[in-house]
Enzyme design. Sequence first.
Site, PDB file in Angstrom:
ATOM      1  N   THR A   1       0.866  -1.137  -0.213  1.00  0.00           N
ATOM      2  CA  THR A   1      -0.177  -0.107   0.204  1.00  0.00           C
ATOM      3  C   THR A   1       0.951   1.244  -0.027  1.00  0.00           C
ATOM      4  OG1 THR A   1      -1.779  -1.113   0.999  1.00  0.00           O
ATOM      5  CG2 THR A   1      -1.738   1.190   1.303  1.00  0.00           C
TER       6      THR A   1
ATOM      7  N   GLU B   1      -2.028 -29.473  27.167  1.00  0.00           N
ATOM      8  CA  GLU B   1      -3.196 -30.198  26.990  1.00  0.00           C
ATOM      9  C   GLU B   1      -3.099 -31.295  26.035  1.00  0.00           C
ATOM     10  OE1 GLU B   1      -6.894 -27.650  26.835  1.00  0.00           O
ATOM     11  OE2 GLU B   1      -5.834 -26.015  26.947  1.00  0.00           O
TER      12      GLU B   1
ATOM     13  N   LYS C   1       0.042  -7.976  13.152  1.00  0.00           N
ATOM     14  CA  LYS C   1      -0.894  -7.007  12.263  1.00  0.00           C
ATOM     15  C   LYS C   1      -2.074  -7.193  13.231  1.00  0.00           C
ATOM     16  CE  LYS C   1      -2.661  -4.917   8.410  1.00  0.00           C
ATOM     17  NZ  LYS C   1      -2.640  -4.896   6.574  1.00  0.00           N
TER      18      LYS C   1
HETATM   19  N1  ASN Z   1      -1.683  -1.736   4.026  1.00  0.00           N
HETATM   20  C1  ASN Z   1      -1.180  -2.616   2.994  1.00  0.00           C
HETATM   21  O1  ASN Z   1      -0.037  -2.685   2.591  1.00  0.00           O
HETATM   22  C2  ASN Z   1      -2.230  -3.836   2.607  1.00  0.00           C
HETATM   23  C3  ASN Z   1      -2.043  -4.410   1.101  1.00  0.00           C
HETATM   24  N2  ASN Z   1      -2.853  -5.137   0.869  1.00  0.00           N
HETATM   25  C4  ASN Z   1      -0.648  -5.163   1.249  1.00  0.00           C
HETATM   26  O2  ASN Z   1      -0.307  -5.746   2.100  1.00  0.00           O
HETATM   27  O3  ASN Z   1       0.055  -4.853   0.270  1.00  0.00           O
END
Ligand code: ASN
Length: 338
Positions: free
Chosen positions: A22, A295, A174
């Site tokens: 992104t 467990e 994340k």
């Molecule tokens: N925030 C991001 O980078 C999400 C994107 N879908 C990626 O992992 O490339």
Amino acid sequence: MCWYALADQQKPKVTILATGGTIAGAAATGTQSGYTSGAVTIDAMLAAVPGIDKIATVKGEQVANVGSQDMSFDILLKVAKRINAIAPNADVNGIVITHGTDTMEESAYFLNLTAKTDKPIVMVGSMRPSTAVSADGPLNLYNAVGVAADPKAKGRGVLVVMNDQIHAAHSLTKTSTTAVETFMSPGRGLVGVASYGKNDWYNSPIWKHTTQSEFDISNVTQLPRVDVIFADVDMPGDLIDASVAKGAKGIVIAGVGNGNMNKAAVDAASRAAKSGVIVVRASRVPTGLVGRNVELDDDKLGFIASYELNPQKARILLALALLKQRSLDDIQKLYDMY
Ligand SMILES: NC(=O)C[C@H](N)C(=O)O
């Protein structure tokens, strides 16, 4: 030290290996939520970060340009080999890797185990595309270069810099699909914080990494197949049988609670283990560790416990471990050390 006073010849030299995400994403307008990942080149990304040339001499290389949902072992091997090729050079003081956030944690962990250098390696991404109002990429990139240029970042393994925070590859995960504060390191906390090119350091990761890592990918072109199977209420055991039939050499169970699973899955997983497939129990729960013989009787069933590694990172360690023949005991020890 004041970064801004640095003369050209004193400036640290940072190479950026760009892979997409992104941070390299673009949309038609600044306020739309839909966008395309991996649409902008590293040169354009650097041009959007005023003052970055004051803290380091920065050079960019485009290794790939994909959304990290499409990150592959092929690309990761290429990145690891490129790091290992350039890191010894005197004109490289630190390396930054731009990457999407979706699979950043497992890529960071993979490079943490396969890069052979003490020099800083810093991964960075963004949650908003480069065209967004209040895009977070430019400041994240500025801070990542500031960390890669900092001699105090040396020897801490692969770091991830996002939202002013410095995370270790082993611990970060994340936690939000869209928020800029998505990355957290729940078990071990932050390695430090980054602020406009200056950093405060809190911790060093305790796990083996980079120069102490035994994993050597210099001649590796393919990794063994390891599948992650998600455990839930009334799960069918035949998901595990299917994975074995498809040729998986290892299976990581994203187990419930303390790496647990229902009887159908335990039966299928112990069949898999008996046939020589390595079964690792991790947990779908984001905090706490998966202990051995808690467990489930791992000794009897022939399973491995992932300890602090989440399923996606437990998969990376298992794929690297399976590059050579090892006993169950030796594989279990890896989860203790890495
Ligand atoms: N925030 C991001 O980078 C999400 C994107 N879908 C990626 O992992 O490339």
